[in-house]
Design a protein around this motif. Structure first.
Motif, short mmCIF file in Angstrom:
data_model
loop_
_atom_site.label_atom_id
_atom_site.label_comp_id
_atom_site.label_asym_id
_atom_site.label_seq_id
_atom_site.Cartn_x
_atom_site.Cartn_y
_atom_site.Cartn_z
N ARG A 167 34.70 37.77 41.84
CA ARG A 167 33.23 37.82 41.95
C ARG A 167 32.60 38.41 40.70
O ARG A 167 31.56 37.95 40.24
CB ARG A 167 32.81 38.64 43.17
N LEU A 168 33.21 39.44 40.14
CA LEU A 168 32.64 40.11 38.96
C LEU A 168 32.71 39.25 37.70
O LEU A 168 31.80 39.31 36.86
CB LEU A 168 33.36 41.44 38.70
N THR B 40 37.38 40.94 44.26
CA THR B 40 36.32 41.65 43.52
C THR B 40 36.29 41.20 42.07
O THR B 40 35.22 40.93 41.53
CB THR B 40 36.53 43.17 43.63
N TRP B 41 37.46 41.13 41.43
CA TRP B 41 37.49 40.67 40.05
C TRP B 41 36.95 39.25 39.95
O TRP B 41 36.22 38.92 39.01
CB TRP B 41 38.91 40.72 39.49
N SER C 162 35.82 47.01 50.61
CA SER C 162 34.94 47.05 49.45
C SER C 162 34.15 48.35 49.32
O SER C 162 33.45 48.55 48.33
CB SER C 162 33.96 45.86 49.49
N ALA D 24 41.72 42.54 48.00
CA ALA D 24 40.36 43.01 47.74
C ALA D 24 40.11 43.12 46.24
O ALA D 24 39.03 42.77 45.75
CB ALA D 24 40.12 44.36 48.42
N ARG D 25 41.11 43.59 45.53
CA ARG D 25 40.95 43.74 44.08
C ARG D 25 40.78 42.37 43.41
O ARG D 25 39.89 42.18 42.58
CB ARG D 25 42.13 44.49 43.48
#
Length: 188
Positions: A102-103, A99-100, A157, A95-96
């Motif tokens: 996508r960011l 997320t990174w 998330s 998940a981390r």
């Protein structure tokens, strides 16, 4: 000699995955990755070209591991989403990293080849299931896949404060909610 090169590359991928999961692409430092992998920075550039190239390789390796451990089943999408939920629960770094990714990536960045390849086979399988009437065609295959992945990864998330107490919202209950939501999304 080749065996040492492969071992070094594997150590670099493992160290980079941990660094990227914790700090993202921008926050990760190649010198820390090299130290954790028991090698030098030059090896990162030799094998991967750049820090971004290393991140791309980490994602590709991670995706390959996920695909090998759990083949996608368009004829049982709800349970496939349950297994994705399990993977994110079992390995919070997934998940981390997602997320990174996508960011820190913009719509102008070229698509990640391994992700495009993995999704193309999933989309083809969903389209075939839609044509056969086993999966709803209310959504185009790419929209349906996006919705399903969002459902499967939704618990990972959410901020911890959102998730009710463990007594009332156990992992089996969260997984069941993912599977049921996916079942409702795909029902013809």
């Amino acid at each position: 000699m080749a065996r040492d090169a492969e071992a070094t590359k594997q150590r670099l991928l493992e160290a980079a995955a941990a660094e990227f999961a914790e700090l993202g692409i921008a926050g990760a430092r190649v010198d820390r990755i090299a130290v954790a992998a028991r090698t030098n920075k030059a090896q990162i550039y030799h094998y991967f070209g750049s820090k971004d190239g290393l991140f791309e390789a980490v994602l590709a390796a991670l995706l390959q591991d996920v695909l090998e451990s759990d083949p996608f089943d368009a004829d049982d999408l709800p349970e496939s989403m349950g297994r994705i939920f399990d993977q994110f629960e079992d390995d919070p770094s997934l998940a981390r990293l997602a997320t990174w990714y996508r960011l820190e990536r913009s719509g102008d960045d070229p698509p990640h080849a391994a992700i495009v390849q993995a999704n193309s086979s999933k989309l083809a399988a969903i389209r075939a299931a839609q044509r056969a009437g086993r999966v709803t065609d209310a959504f185009p295959a790419d929209v349906l896949l996006g919705l399903l992945i969002s459902v499967a990864t939704s618990w990972a998330s959410l901020p911890p404060e959102y998730i009710p107490s463990a007594r009332n919202n156990t992992r089996p209950k969260r997984r069941a909610s993912v599977v049921e939501a996916a079942r409702r999304l795909v029902s013809p």
